[in-house]
Design a protein around this motif. Structure first.
Motif, mmCIF file in Angstrom:
data_model
loop_
_atom_site.group_PDB
_atom_site.id
_atom_site.type_symbol
_atom_site.label_atom_id
_atom_site.label_comp_id
_atom_site.label_asym_id
_atom_site.label_seq_id
_atom_site.Cartn_x
_atom_site.Cartn_y
_atom_site.Cartn_z
ATOM 1 N N HIS A 14 18.558 12.004 -2.627
ATOM 2 C CA HIS A 14 17.803 12.208 -1.459
ATOM 3 C C HIS A 14 18.163 13.068 -0.371
ATOM 4 C CE1 HIS A 14 14.824 10.831 1.442
ATOM 5 N NE2 HIS A 14 15.881 10.926 2.401
ATOM 6 N N MET A 15 19.397 13.296 -0.057
ATOM 7 C CA MET A 15 20.015 14.148 0.931
ATOM 8 C C MET A 15 19.849 15.768 0.188
ATOM 9 S SD MET A 15 23.580 12.537 2.207
ATOM 10 C CE MET A 15 24.037 13.920 3.071
ATOM 11 N N ALA A 16 19.977 16.052 -0.999
ATOM 12 C CA ALA A 16 19.754 17.410 -1.732
ATOM 13 C C ALA A 16 18.442 17.583 -1.378
ATOM 14 C CB ALA A 16 20.204 17.147 -3.163
ATOM 15 N N LEU A 17 17.477 16.740 -1.550
ATOM 16 C CA LEU A 17 15.968 17.092 -1.440
ATOM 17 C C LEU A 17 15.735 17.468 0.120
ATOM 18 C CD1 LEU A 17 14.049 14.291 -3.400
ATOM 19 C CD2 LEU A 17 14.464 16.568 -4.038
ATOM 20 N N LEU A 18 16.192 16.796 1.042
ATOM 21 C CA LEU A 18 16.147 17.080 2.574
ATOM 22 C C LEU A 18 16.430 18.329 2.688
ATOM 23 C CD1 LEU A 18 17.008 13.591 4.182
ATOM 24 C CD2 LEU A 18 14.871 14.619 3.877
ATOM 25 N N VAL A 19 17.713 18.775 2.030
ATOM 26 C CA VAL A 19 18.422 20.157 2.388
ATOM 27 C C VAL A 19 17.534 21.365 1.675
ATOM 28 C CG1 VAL A 19 20.178 21.476 1.776
ATOM 29 C CG2 VAL A 19 20.732 19.183 2.473
ATOM 30 N N SER A 20 17.163 20.997 0.628
ATOM 31 C CA SER A 20 16.288 22.084 -0.096
ATOM 32 C C SER A 20 14.838 22.106 0.284
ATOM 33 C CB SER A 20 16.189 21.720 -1.575
ATOM 34 O OG SER A 20 15.849 20.687 -2.142
ATOM 35 N N ALA A 21 14.310 21.290 1.128
ATOM 36 C CA ALA A 21 12.860 21.146 1.286
ATOM 37 C C ALA A 21 12.532 22.166 2.312
ATOM 38 C CB ALA A 21 12.605 19.756 2.075
ATOM 39 N N SER A 22 11.095 22.251 2.432
ATOM 40 C CA SER A 22 10.836 23.382 3.229
ATOM 41 C C SER A 22 10.974 23.510 4.730
ATOM 42 C CB SER A 22 9.154 23.510 3.301
ATOM 43 O OG SER A 22 8.490 22.466 3.434
ATOM 44 N N SER A 23 11.073 24.442 5.474
ATOM 45 C CA SER A 23 11.577 24.166 6.880
ATOM 46 C C SER A 23 10.556 24.746 7.941
ATOM 47 C CB SER A 23 13.002 25.338 7.151
ATOM 48 O OG SER A 23 13.428 25.397 8.454
ATOM 49 N N VAL A 24 10.468 23.741 8.976
ATOM 50 C CA VAL A 24 9.355 24.236 9.971
ATOM 51 C C VAL A 24 10.468 24.559 11.315
ATOM 52 C CG1 VAL A 24 7.798 23.433 11.523
ATOM 53 C CG2 VAL A 24 8.157 22.693 9.128
ATOM 54 N N ASP A 25 10.101 26.054 11.634
ATOM 55 C CA ASP A 25 10.896 26.675 12.677
ATOM 56 C C ASP A 25 9.914 27.016 13.775
ATOM 57 O OD1 ASP A 25 13.427 26.303 11.380
ATOM 58 O OD2 ASP A 25 13.021 27.834 10.126
ATOM 59 N N THR A 26 10.445 27.219 14.815
ATOM 60 C CA THR A 26 9.664 28.031 16.058
ATOM 61 C C THR A 26 10.383 29.372 16.262
ATOM 62 O OG1 THR A 26 8.990 25.895 17.313
ATOM 63 C CG2 THR A 26 8.796 27.948 18.303
ATOM 64 N N LEU A 27 9.353 30.438 15.997
ATOM 65 C CA LEU A 27 9.926 31.733 16.213
ATOM 66 C C LEU A 27 9.375 32.219 17.645
ATOM 67 C CD1 LEU A 27 11.297 34.348 15.282
ATOM 68 C CD2 LEU A 27 9.223 34.998 14.191
ATOM 69 N N ILE A 28 10.430 32.798 18.420
ATOM 70 C CA ILE A 28 9.683 33.281 19.775
ATOM 71 C C ILE A 28 9.717 34.976 19.781
ATOM 72 C CG2 ILE A 28 10.081 33.442 22.465
ATOM 73 C CD1 ILE A 28 11.390 30.537 22.310
ATOM 74 N N ASN A 40 5.487 30.822 17.934
ATOM 75 C CA ASN A 40 4.972 30.804 16.632
ATOM 76 C C ASN A 40 5.693 29.806 15.609
ATOM 77 O OD1 ASN A 40 3.460 33.669 16.897
ATOM 78 N ND2 ASN A 40 5.649 33.808 17.757
ATOM 79 N N VAL A 41 5.111 29.056 14.968
ATOM 80 C CA VAL A 41 5.503 28.214 14.072
ATOM 81 C C VAL A 41 5.713 29.228 12.749
ATOM 82 C CG1 VAL A 41 4.884 26.539 12.212
ATOM 83 C CG2 VAL A 41 4.800 25.820 14.623
ATOM 84 N N VAL A 42 6.928 28.850 12.223
ATOM 85 C CA VAL A 42 7.035 29.677 10.663
ATOM 86 C C VAL A 42 7.598 28.692 9.906
ATOM 87 C CG1 VAL A 42 8.354 31.422 9.709
ATOM 88 C CG2 VAL A 42 7.710 31.641 11.883
ATOM 89 N N ILE A 43 6.978 28.330 8.700
ATOM 90 C CA ILE A 43 7.270 27.462 7.744
ATOM 91 C C ILE A 43 7.694 28.393 6.382
ATOM 92 C CG2 ILE A 43 6.499 25.660 6.035
ATOM 93 C CD1 ILE A 43 4.091 25.258 8.088
#
Length: 277
Positions: A14-28, A40-43
């Protein structure tokens, strides 16, 4: 002991899935054109950063009254779509009523310049992207639908494929609504601003058939007749495009359904076109 071992293995998985999942970041991003910082949201998809292969990018524009986080509420499955199609998704902040224009009356509003030049350049600099129009797509809903076509029609060297859902493709009938006069001035005093900035009047820019695009609007939407007229004008001028009309109103339910098919549309375009750096 066996149950404990199984539990630990399940937890690690489960932890591996969380680490490898898509990432949602805020780019200024700092806009020099407007002298301000914009969020801006960057996925990024699963596995981003672990591969040397560059990624295609899809830009999603929000509607009037929204912000850079609006698309996450409209379509919570965006992270799953980023993984499914192995793409980067960018959701800019277009202000609550910019209409993604460079305002001819207000020099503090230059969102055409921001999205089509400054943001694209920053995304290509900060992320591992294919720096090619054939690897960039743009779409949006309502004001964002107007913005997607407005930017793609005027900058088809930046985006190779575009779409609009419930887009305000002809702003002229709405001279008193949604803050458009704040961007263009009153229709009575500045009719040329309204004529020159309505998507339906910009089809001549794509008459050479370089842009691939899709028009999508619900039959119960208040923008339906405008989108139908755009489709008819494109047909008259023999400009290739996809046109979708189906039962639906001007609401997130419609857009949530539309984005699934538009991402498939974009993916097929990406797969059928050269995307070398």
């Amino acid at each position: 002991m066996g149950n404990k071992k199984y539990f630990l293995l399940a937890l690690l998985f489960h932890m591996a899935l969380l680490v490898s999942a898509s990432s949602v970041d805020t780019l200024i991003v700092h806009s020099k054109a407007m002298n301000k910082d914009i969020k801006n949201v960057v996925i990024t998809p699963n596995g981003y950063g672990k591969k040397n292969t560059p990624y295609k990018v899809v830009y999603l524009l929000h509607g009037a009254g929204g912000d850079y986080k609006a698309w996450l509420k409209v379509a919570p499955k965006l992270t799953a779509y980023a993984d499914q199609y192995n793409i980067i998704i960018v959701c800019p902040d277009g202000d609550v009523k910019s209409w993604y224009l460079d305002s001819p009356i207000d020099p503090t509003f230059k969102y055409e310049t921001y999205v089509s030049k400054e943001l694209v350049a920053e995304i290509d600099d900060k992320y591992n992207t294919v720096k090619n129009a054939n690897a960039r797509a743009i779409t949006g809903y309502s004001m964002g639908g107007h913005g997607a076509f407005y930017l793609a029609f005027k900058h088809y060297d930046v985006w190779g494929v575009a779409a609009s859902m419930s887009g305000g493709v002809d702003i002229r009938p709405y001279a008193l609504k949604w803050g458009i006069p704040d961007r263009l001035g009153s229709f009575a005093e500045n009719p040329e601003h309204w004529e020159n900035n309505s998507v339906i009047n910009l089809v001549h820019l794509i008459s050479d058939k370089k842009l691939v695009f899709q028009v999508d609007c619900g039959t119960e939407d208040f923008f339906y007749e405008d989108n139908k007229r755009l489709h008819e004008k494109l047909m008259e001028r023999k400009i290739p495009h996809e046109y979708i009309e189906r039962p639906g109103k001007h609401n997130p339910d419609y857009w949530r359904n539309s984005i699934k098919y538009q991402l498939l549309f974009f993916n097929e375009f990406f797969n059928n076109h050269t995307t070398d750096q």
